[in-house]
Design an enzyme around this catalytic site. Structure first.
Site, mmCIF file in Angstrom:
data_model
loop_
_atom_site.group_PDB
_atom_site.id
_atom_site.type_symbol
_atom_site.label_atom_id
_atom_site.label_comp_id
_atom_site.label_asym_id
_atom_site.label_seq_id
_atom_site.Cartn_x
_atom_site.Cartn_y
_atom_site.Cartn_z
ATOM 1 N N GLY A 62 0.808 -1.213 0.000
ATOM 2 C CA GLY A 62 0.000 0.000 0.000
ATOM 3 C C GLY A 62 0.842 1.264 0.000
ATOM 4 C CB THR A 63 4.358 1.847 -1.079
ATOM 5 O OG1 THR A 63 4.725 0.581 -0.534
ATOM 6 C CG2 THR A 63 5.440 2.861 -0.871
ATOM 7 C CB THR A 64 0.941 3.412 -4.703
ATOM 8 O OG1 THR A 64 1.910 2.457 -5.124
ATOM 9 C CG2 THR A 64 0.668 4.410 -5.799
ATOM 10 C CD1 TRP A 65 -4.661 5.204 -0.866
ATOM 11 C CD2 TRP A 65 -4.969 3.197 0.115
ATOM 12 N NE1 TRP A 65 -5.939 5.167 -0.355
ATOM 13 C CE2 TRP A 65 -6.152 3.957 0.243
ATOM 14 C CE3 TRP A 65 -4.923 1.907 0.649
ATOM 15 C CZ2 TRP A 65 -7.275 3.456 0.898
ATOM 16 C CZ3 TRP A 65 -6.043 1.408 1.297
ATOM 17 C CH2 TRP A 65 -7.204 2.175 1.424
ATOM 18 C CG HIS A 119 10.187 -0.229 -0.432
ATOM 19 N ND1 HIS A 119 8.908 -0.115 0.010
ATOM 20 C CD2 HIS A 119 10.135 -0.136 -1.787
ATOM 21 C CE1 HIS A 119 8.088 0.064 -1.031
ATOM 22 N NE2 HIS A 119 8.808 0.060 -2.122
ATOM 23 N NE ARG A 141 -2.834 -5.748 0.038
ATOM 24 C CZ ARG A 141 -2.840 -5.722 -1.277
ATOM 25 N NH1 ARG A 141 -1.718 -5.446 -1.936
ATOM 26 N NH2 ARG A 141 -3.939 -5.977 -1.952
ATOM 27 C CB SER A 149 0.411 -7.646 -4.420
ATOM 28 O OG SER A 149 0.591 -6.377 -4.967
ATOM 29 C CE1 TYR A 207 -3.795 -1.447 -0.152
ATOM 30 C CE2 TYR A 207 -5.226 -3.315 0.310
ATOM 31 C CZ TYR A 207 -4.747 -2.365 -0.568
ATOM 32 O OH TYR A 207 -5.222 -2.323 -1.862
ATOM 33 C CE LYS A 277 -7.546 -9.543 -10.295
ATOM 34 N NZ LYS A 277 -7.832 -10.918 -9.805
#
Ligand code: A3P
Length: 311
Positions: A62-65, A119, A141, A149, A207, A277
């Protein structure tokens, strides 16, 4: 660098047709590209500023989020959903990511955005980060969805089809701890233990919880990083607007995230690979009963007694 890498334990993924090699550095596996960033970083000894906010994560959690939400929160007086940089740039390109471009991170130290993503495992964070008062947000997550993923992300990067890249082999490799910045459980536990030792400096976000109740978690996030929402903002719907702006549906449908790319560690990365997804439980489409049993046992061994739930 090539010489240093040669001395490290290496592993080439059996399912990758020789295209994906990890090396182990200080107990963590990382792709060779990342290793270079990590060691450059150590040499440069990054100097954290007291107001820095570190957005930390293992890949695919969920890094992008998190980056998008944090960026929207800290810049909300300047931008809103009509002119946000998120409409034109992927959060990975906009925000500093410590080990991806340490030189850029150094140059941007006085950037008006106090956000730095990484990271890196807790044990490898630059000393100035762990000894300063800067805030750390850690997202994690459900491990099973991370396995699925991670497989798809790495597979896309090395341009292999699902048919040519047996998931089962990728699964067993992940269970041996081999994934980018893995073992995944060690990555989480490093931050978790630090959060117990340094209460108030590390916020843990799950997440799935963020998805289930974005309103309360986004408010907690904003407060923790020092940008709390005022009553007026809440009444005016600012929190909802940020949640909608950063939603998977919105970001994944933006042209920049469908067709754009950015340069990281001398490699072109397609933005769309960060938006697949975002479904909880997608692992069920890939795991056999034996795999489920194996990973449940493993997680029980690694996590029981820690107070964290990874399933
Ligand atoms: P899936 O592969 O399960 O779809 P990371 O950003 O750490 O690389 O994690 C990528 C995962 O987060 C992918 O999961 C991706 O689809 C999902 N994701 C990306 N943007 C998201 C968003 N705005 N909201 C929720 N999930 C998101």
């Amino acid at each position: 660098m090539e010489e240093i890498v040669k001395t490290l334990p290496q592993h080439t993924s059996s399912w990758s047709k020789g295209r994906l090699t990890y090396c182990m550095y200080e107990g963590f596996w990382m792709t060779k590209r990342f290793h270079e960033g990590v060691t450059n970083l150590a040499q440069q000894s990054y100097k954290a500023q007291p107001n820095d906010v570190f957005l930390c994560s293992s890949p695919k959690t969920g890094t992008t989020w998190l980056k998008a939400l944090a960026l929207a929160i800290v810049t909300r007086n300047k931008f809103d959903e009509s002119n946000s940089p998120l409409l034109r740039t992927t959060p990975h390109d906009f925000l500093r990511h410590l080990e991806v471009d340490p030189k850029q991170s150094e140059e941007n130290q006085n950037s008006s955005f106090p956000l730095v993503a990484t990271h890196l495992p807790y044990a490898l964070l630059p000393k100035s980060v762990v000894t300063s008062t800067c805030k750390i947000v850690y997202i994690y997550r459900n491990i099973k969805d991370v396995v699925a993923s991670h497989y798809h992300f790495e597979r896309e990067k090395i341009k292999l089809s699902v048919e040519d890249a047996p998931f089962e082999e990728a699964f067993h490799e992940f269970c041996q701890g081999i994934s980018n910045f893995g073992p995944y459980w060690d990555h989480i536990l490093g931050y978790w233990k630090a959060s117990l030792e340094r209460p108030g400096t590390i916020l843990f976000l799950k997440y799935e919880d963020l998805k289930r109740d974005p309103m309360s978690h986004v408010k907690t996030l904003a407060e923790f990083i020092g940008y709390p929402f005022s009553r007026e903002e809440e009444n005016a719907g600012v929190v909802e607007n940020i949640i909608n702006l950063c939603s998977f549906k919105n970001l994944s449908n933006l042209e920049v995230n469908k067709t754009g790319s950015f340069l990281a560690l001398n490699t072109v990365v397609e933005n769309r690979t960060f938006f697949r997804k975002a479904t909880d439980g997608d692992w069920e489409n890939y795991f056999t009963d034996e795999m489920k049993e194996k990973i449940d046992k493993l997680i029980y061994q690694k996590m029981s007694g820690t107070g964290l739930i990874l399933t």
